[in-house]
Design a protein around this motif. Structure first.
Motif, PDB file in Angstrom:
ATOM      1  N   VAL A  59       0.819  -1.227   0.000  1.00 29.99           N
ATOM      2  CA  VAL A  59       0.000   0.000   0.000  1.00 29.99           C
ATOM      3  C   VAL A  59       0.847   1.269   0.000  1.00 29.99           C
ATOM      4  O   VAL A  59       0.319   2.363   0.172  1.00 29.99           O
ATOM      5  CB  VAL A  59      -0.990   0.011   1.194  1.00 29.99           C
ATOM      6  N   GLN A  60       2.142   1.126  -0.210  1.00 30.73           N
ATOM      7  CA  GLN A  60       3.038   2.282  -0.225  1.00 30.73           C
ATOM      8  C   GLN A  60       3.256   2.771  -1.648  1.00 30.73           C
ATOM      9  O   GLN A  60       3.347   1.967  -2.572  1.00 30.73           O
ATOM     10  CB  GLN A  60       4.385   1.933   0.420  1.00 30.73           C
ATOM     11  N   PRO A  61       3.398   4.089  -1.828  1.00 29.76           N
ATOM     12  CA  PRO A  61       3.661   4.610  -3.168  1.00 29.76           C
ATOM     13  C   PRO A  61       5.095   4.330  -3.638  1.00 29.76           C
ATOM     14  O   PRO A  61       5.347   4.251  -4.836  1.00 29.76           O
ATOM     15  CB  PRO A  61       3.429   6.118  -3.014  1.00 29.76           C
ATOM     16  N   GLU A  62       6.010   4.165  -2.710  1.00 31.70           N
ATOM     17  CA  GLU A  62       7.411   3.913  -3.033  1.00 31.70           C
ATOM     18  C   GLU A  62       7.651   2.407  -3.146  1.00 31.70           C
ATOM     19  O   GLU A  62       7.063   1.621  -2.412  1.00 31.70           O
ATOM     20  CB  GLU A  62       8.300   4.498  -1.927  1.00 31.70           C
ATOM     21  N   LYS A  63       8.529   2.008  -4.055  1.00 30.08           N
ATOM     22  CA  LYS A  63       8.863   0.593  -4.217  1.00 30.08           C
ATOM     23  C   LYS A  63       9.984   0.202  -3.247  1.00 30.08           C
ATOM     24  O   LYS A  63      10.887   0.988  -2.998  1.00 30.08           O
ATOM     25  CB  LYS A  63       9.308   0.306  -5.651  1.00 30.08           C
ATOM     26  N   TYR A  64       9.882  -1.016  -2.733  1.00 30.50           N
ATOM     27  CA  TYR A  64      10.901  -1.575  -1.848  1.00 30.50           C
ATOM     28  C   TYR A  64      11.345  -2.907  -2.429  1.00 30.50           C
ATOM     29  O   TYR A  64      10.542  -3.656  -2.978  1.00 30.50           O
ATOM     30  CB  TYR A  64      10.348  -1.775  -0.435  1.00 30.50           C
ATOM     31  N   VAL A 138      18.767   6.118   1.591  1.00 31.39           N
ATOM     32  CA  VAL A 138      17.920   4.952   1.353  1.00 31.39           C
ATOM     33  C   VAL A 138      17.031   4.727   2.571  1.00 31.39           C
ATOM     34  O   VAL A 138      17.351   5.158   3.679  1.00 31.39           O
ATOM     35  CB  VAL A 138      18.740   3.673   1.062  1.00 31.39           C
ATOM     36  N   THR A 139      15.925   4.051   2.336  1.00 25.77           N
ATOM     37  CA  THR A 139      15.038   3.669   3.431  1.00 25.77           C
ATOM     38  C   THR A 139      15.073   2.158   3.547  1.00 25.77           C
ATOM     39  O   THR A 139      14.950   1.444   2.551  1.00 25.77           O
ATOM     40  CB  THR A 139      13.599   4.150   3.169  1.00 25.77           C
ATOM     41  N   LEU A 140      15.254   1.681   4.788  1.00 28.29           N
ATOM     42  CA  LEU A 140      15.297   0.254   5.073  1.00 28.29           C
ATOM     43  C   LEU A 140      14.057  -0.141   5.861  1.00 28.29           C
ATOM     44  O   LEU A 140      13.638   0.587   6.774  1.00 28.29           O
ATOM     45  CB  LEU A 140      16.522  -0.095   5.921  1.00 28.29           C
ATOM     46  N   LEU A 141      13.474  -1.272   5.538  1.00 27.21           N
ATOM     47  CA  LEU A 141      12.389  -1.869   6.321  1.00 27.21           C
ATOM     48  C   LEU A 141      12.984  -3.100   6.987  1.00 27.21           C
ATOM     49  O   LEU A 141      13.400  -4.037   6.301  1.00 27.21           O
ATOM     50  CB  LEU A 141      11.219  -2.254   5.415  1.00 27.21           C
ATOM     51  N   LEU A 163      11.389  -1.976  12.351  1.00 28.50           N
ATOM     52  CA  LEU A 163      11.644  -0.540  12.198  1.00 28.50           C
ATOM     53  C   LEU A 163      11.772  -0.118  10.741  1.00 28.50           C
ATOM     54  O   LEU A 163      12.141  -0.914   9.880  1.00 28.50           O
ATOM     55  CB  LEU A 163      12.953  -0.165  12.902  1.00 28.50           C
ATOM     56  N   ILE A 164      11.497   1.151  10.517  1.00 24.25           N
ATOM     57  CA  ILE A 164      11.825   1.820   9.273  1.00 24.25           C
ATOM     58  C   ILE A 164      13.039   2.680   9.590  1.00 24.25           C
ATOM     59  O   ILE A 164      13.024   3.455  10.541  1.00 24.25           O
ATOM     60  CB  ILE A 164      10.661   2.699   8.782  1.00 24.25           C
TER      61      ILE A 164
END
Length: 170
Positions: A59-64, A138-141, A163-164
């Motif tokens: 449901v996020q607009p950004e791809k992971y 960068v963003t980490l999940l 965490l994000i």
């Protein structure tokens, strides 16, 4: 709403006292049976957290993109890049968020001229620093097993909290 359900399910799972055993303080001794129970608990928790993180990603607009170390990142092929060598220096900062995207600490964690192989950091952060380019963000999940695990940080982060992490190479 899904974020609240996610955190509630993780919290309920971690509070189930019927399957958990008491763990001695850090430095204490566990029997092999206790170690096996703990390992199985973390394996099951990791499966649940990964499922919830994957649902959150949808449901996020950004791809992971998944990495080999079991966390997700906003850069495709991130952990396929050349690695930084041991003893090289890096300056970086990161902010921690929960999956409601609420910032946990007001101040970012920042390190200047840290030397690989000689600093203690969250597993996912240390791994990501090997592949991040200078100046890149960068963003980490991160599942709890690669964050603060079963003990939390003994401040604001409880045990078993994914965490994000918003990481920047300075």
């Amino acid at each position: 709403m899904k974020k609240i359900v996610f955190i509630s399910v993780v919290s309920l799972f971690s509070c189930n006292r019927n399957t958990q055993t008491a763990h001695p303080p850090v430095g204490g001794i566990l029997s092999q049976k206790d170690l096996d129970v703990s390992k199985e608990r973390m394996k099951n928790l990791n499966i649940i957290e990964r499922g919830h993180i994957q649902e959150w990603i949808k449901v996020q607009p950004e791809k992971y993109y998944p990495t080999q170390l079991n966390y997700w990142v906003t850069v495709e092929g991130f952990d396929q890049r050349d690695k930084r060598p041991d003893n090289s220096l890096i300056s970086y900062s990161y902010d921690l968020y929960d999956f409601d995207q609420t910032k946990i600490y007001d101040q970012a964690v920042e390190r200047r001229d840290a030397k690989f192989g000689h600093f203690d950091e969250l597993k996912a952060v240390e791994n990501a620093l090997r592949f991040i380019k200078d100046g890149e963000e960068v963003t980490l999940l991160v599942p709890s097993s690669l964050a603060y695990g079963t003990y939390g940080d003994e401040k604001k982060i409880d045990n078993d909290i994914p965490l994000i992490i918003k990481l920047k190479a300075l």
